[in-house]
Design a protein around this motif. Structure first.
Motif, PDB file in Angstrom:
ATOM      1  N   ASN A 512      25.290  48.711  27.284  1.00 35.66           N
ATOM      2  CA  ASN A 512      24.676  48.878  28.603  1.00 35.66           C
ATOM      3  C   ASN A 512      24.763  47.612  29.451  1.00 35.66           C
ATOM      4  O   ASN A 512      24.866  47.683  30.684  1.00 35.66           O
ATOM      5  N   LEU A 513      24.723  46.432  28.826  1.00 35.57           N
ATOM      6  CA  LEU A 513      24.890  45.180  29.584  1.00 35.57           C
ATOM      7  C   LEU A 513      26.289  45.116  30.204  1.00 35.57           C
ATOM      8  O   LEU A 513      26.443  44.721  31.374  1.00 35.57           O
ATOM      9  N   GLU A 514      27.306  45.479  29.416  1.00 34.47           N
ATOM     10  CA  GLU A 514      28.663  45.510  29.974  1.00 34.47           C
ATOM     11  C   GLU A 514      28.765  46.538  31.094  1.00 34.47           C
ATOM     12  O   GLU A 514      29.405  46.299  32.133  1.00 34.47           O
ATOM     13  N   ALA A 515      28.136  47.695  30.886  1.00 30.29           N
ATOM     14  CA  ALA A 515      28.202  48.744  31.893  1.00 30.29           C
ATOM     15  C   ALA A 515      27.501  48.319  33.186  1.00 30.29           C
ATOM     16  O   ALA A 515      27.961  48.659  34.281  1.00 30.29           O
ATOM     17  N   ARG A 551      19.711  42.284  34.652  1.00 29.62           N
ATOM     18  CA  ARG A 551      21.120  41.892  34.759  1.00 29.62           C
ATOM     19  C   ARG A 551      21.822  42.684  35.851  1.00 29.62           C
ATOM     20  O   ARG A 551      22.654  42.149  36.598  1.00 29.62           O
ATOM     21  N   PHE A 552      21.470  43.934  35.986  1.00 29.43           N
ATOM     22  CA  PHE A 552      22.087  44.776  37.006  1.00 29.43           C
ATOM     23  C   PHE A 552      21.741  44.263  38.408  1.00 29.43           C
ATOM     24  O   PHE A 552      22.605  44.203  39.294  1.00 29.43           O
ATOM     25  N   ARG A 553      20.501  43.858  38.631  1.00 21.94           N
ATOM     26  CA  ARG A 553      20.100  43.335  39.946  1.00 21.94           C
ATOM     27  C   ARG A 553      20.772  41.990  40.235  1.00 21.94           C
ATOM     28  O   ARG A 553      21.115  41.700  41.388  1.00 21.94           O
ATOM     29  N   GLN A 554      20.951  41.162  39.220  1.00 23.56           N
ATOM     30  CA  GLN A 554      21.606  39.870  39.430  1.00 23.56           C
ATOM     31  C   GLN A 554      23.050  40.039  39.881  1.00 23.56           C
ATOM     32  O   GLN A 554      23.519  39.317  40.770  1.00 23.56           O
TER      33      GLN A 554
END
Length: 609
Positions: A512-515, A551-554
């Motif tokens: 999910n981090l990669e995604a 992480r997605f917001r960053q």
């Protein structure tokens, strides 16, 4: 055949020919020539026959009996002794009249164009050319639409003084950025490829394509974002709290109640209560207003307008008719304080100023020049609007390449490479005038030294083909499936070939981090807007869901387009919105399939008969 009631005129005796003077040639015998005929051979003599009135024509009704043209008789003929010798057939067309013939009135049933006087020749009639019969109407429409008051104001690309900004050697060295082996070092590279059909701009982070913009030749119907118009309200819809406005595009633009600007002297209510005024009290059908386009027409939707007009510059944005004073929140606090002190001394009275992120480190003289140039542009727009008095284009944004560089170019770019010499000269002049420290980063692709096309040299084409596919692979073996619908865009995250090493929760978390990073890149690259729903793989640990959302917001913060992201739900869904700016990458590089009409499948006709 004679019609009932028609009385033939009495025959006219032939007239004795006059004797010619000794110093001129003899005149041919007198004859009657019907003006309605034009196909006779030169020198032919028309018989003295009565002229019959056409069925259904008005004839001479309504015309005073005493009014006759000079040289005419009761039957409408003209004596030849008043006309010069007729030229040869090769010198005059069938619809051309002799030099001194008076203009003939058009009659019902005529199939030839009427003879009209030539205003340049001082009287002799000339036949109206094909396709020119509506020229007077076009000239009248052009005058009614503001013709003759001057062209629209173009987005300026140089400062008010017309010269480049002068910086000291220390300031220039500080703002040039890092270099390695004499070459600028930066995170991004901009590649501009120009074709007759369109201009494409690609932004690379390292070697990875992160943004792509397609701009077709500038026109007044589709590429109008940022233009300012003097428009006319067509109709007001109170139930929708919107008004449709005619700005000259094929589809009317829409102006919502929230984008209206009410003047303080228009209503006696306090300022806090003016927002409650209904749209039908502010706008009426046929009213002429000043507005600006905030969104280009997309598909079946027209452009979106606002009355909060703003003029963007390199370092500041001018907001006329407002007291707004703001500074970009992306800047550090110390820099914001420094710019606020400068802003207090350069802000013009009755004008709002917003300092952009690109103003970081710029001097007071640079800000003053930018403000002076924008104020001059706005004064030209106001003067043009007062002279026009009717709907028309007042201000046009510059070319997409100049506009994109104005918005994006910073010292983080290691270079801007263009393959068109004309556009390269224009961009170089613009950057030299406002950012001389970045002028050495503007390069021209030499096709003689490197015959490989610019996009192929930087592997842009192959990345564009991958961006058009619905499936995107992740580095660890997972994948994304991107599906577009009418209401929203759905992105599904799958583990795919990623089997992990420790346990299921850790495998899902890493996937999910990669995604999250790849989804943010795909949203920017494909320019996906509207409502977006992302289905991450379910995570049991709450802290893992929080880290993925953070992480997605960053990663989304690198994109200047406004977004709104909600937290991950219990089902692993993320709901977000992204401002829709253009039609999108897929729409700009493709056409709807004529077989399936974009549905993605064809019906089996043999089973439906």
């Amino acid at each position: 055949m004679s019609e009932p009631g028609d009385t033939p005129p009495a025959p006219i005796p032939p007239k004795t020919p006059e004797r010619s003077a000794p110093d001129r040639p003899a005149t041919p015998p007198q004859a009657k020539v019907d003006r309605s005929l034009g196909d006779e051979a030169p020198g032919s003599i028309a018989p003295a026959a009565p002229k019959r009135r056409r069925r259904g024509s008005r004839g001479g009704r309504g015309r005073p009996r005493g009014e006759r043209e000079a040289g005419s008789r009761d039957d409408g003929s003209v004596e030849v002794d008043q006309l010069p010798a007729r030229p040869a057939p090769s010198q005059v067309s069938k619809t051309q009249a002799p030099p001194n013939l008076p203009a003939a009135r058009p009659k019902v049933g005529d199939t030839r164009p009427a003879l009209v006087p030539d205003p340049l020749a001082g009287g002799p009639p000339a036949s109206r050319a094909a396709g020119s019969e509506h020229a007077p109407k076009r000239a009248k429409r052009a005058k009614r639409g503001g013709g003759g008051v001057g062209p629209p104001v173009l987005g300026g690309i140089v400062d008010a003084a017309g010269a480049a900004v002068e910086l000291s050697a220390e300031e220039l060295a500080r703002r040039q950025g890092r270099e390695r082996n004499g070459r600028p070092v930066g995170r991004y590279l901009m590649v501009v490829h120009t074709q007759p059909e369109a201009t494409q701009i690609a932004v690379l982070e390292g070697r990875t394509l992160i943004q792509h913009v397609v701009s077709r030749p500038q026109n007044d119907s589709s590429e109008i974002d940022g233009n300012i118009y003097l428009a006319r309200v067509q109709n007001v819809l109170p139930g929708m709290e919107a008004a449709f406005v005619d700005i000259g595009t094929p589809k009317n633009a829409v102006l919502y109640r929230g984008d209206l600007r009410s003047e303080p002297d228009e209503h006696d209510a306090p300022r806090a209560q003016r927002d409650d005024v209904r749209i039908e009290q502010l706008l009426k059908a046929g009213q002429v207003i000043l507005c600006q386009v905030t969104k280009n027409p997309i598909a079946h939707k027209g452009a979106r307008l606002t009355q909060e007009v703003s003029l963007p510059g390199r370092f500041v944005v001018l907001v006329p008719g407002s007291d707004t004073c703001g500074i970009s929140k992306r800047l550090p606090d110390d820099e914001r304080k420094r710019l606020r002190r400068i802003l207090e001394g350069i802000r013009p009275a009755g004008r709002g100023i917003i300092v952009r992120t690109a103003a970081e480190g710029c001097t007071e003289d640079e800000l003053r020049r930018d403000v002076a140039r924008l104020v001059g542009q706005w004064e030209q727009i106001e003067a043009l609007a007062e002279r026009s008095g009717s709907p028309r284009l007042l201000y046009r944004e510059p070319d997409i390449a100049v506009r994109f560089i104005r918005e994006e170019l910073t010292k983080d770019f290691r270079g801007v490479i263009l393959d068109d010499p004309t556009l390269h000269a224009e961009v170089l002049s613009y950057v030299t005038s406002i950012n001389p420290e970045l002028a050495d980063r503007i390069e021209l692709h030499d096709r003689a030294a490197d015959p490989l096309p610019l996009f192929e040299r930087h592997h842009v084409h192959e990345q564009l083909h991958k961006a058009l596919d619905r499936k995107v692979w992740l580095p660890s073996g997972g994948s994304l499936i991107i599906e577009r619908t009418e209401a929203l865009t759905v992105i599904d995250v799958n583990t795919g070939k990623n089997v992990g090493r420790t346990n299921l929760e850790e495998t899902v978390f890493r996937n999910n981090l990669e995604a999250a990073e790849e989804v943010a890149r795909q949203l920017r690259l494909r320019d996906i807007g509207g409502i977006i729903v992302i289905d991450f793989v379910d995570m049991e640990v709450k802290e893992n869901r929080g880290q993925v959302a953070k992480r997605f917001r960053q990663v989304l913060a690198r994109d200047k387009t406004r977004v709104q992201v909600l937290d991950i739900s219990e089902l692993g869904l993320v709901e977000m919105t992204r401002k829709r700016i253009s039609e999108g990458l897929v729409e700009s590089l493709s056409e709807t399939c004529p077989v399936c009409s974009g549905r993605g499948f064809t019906l089996r006709g043999e089973l439906l008969e």
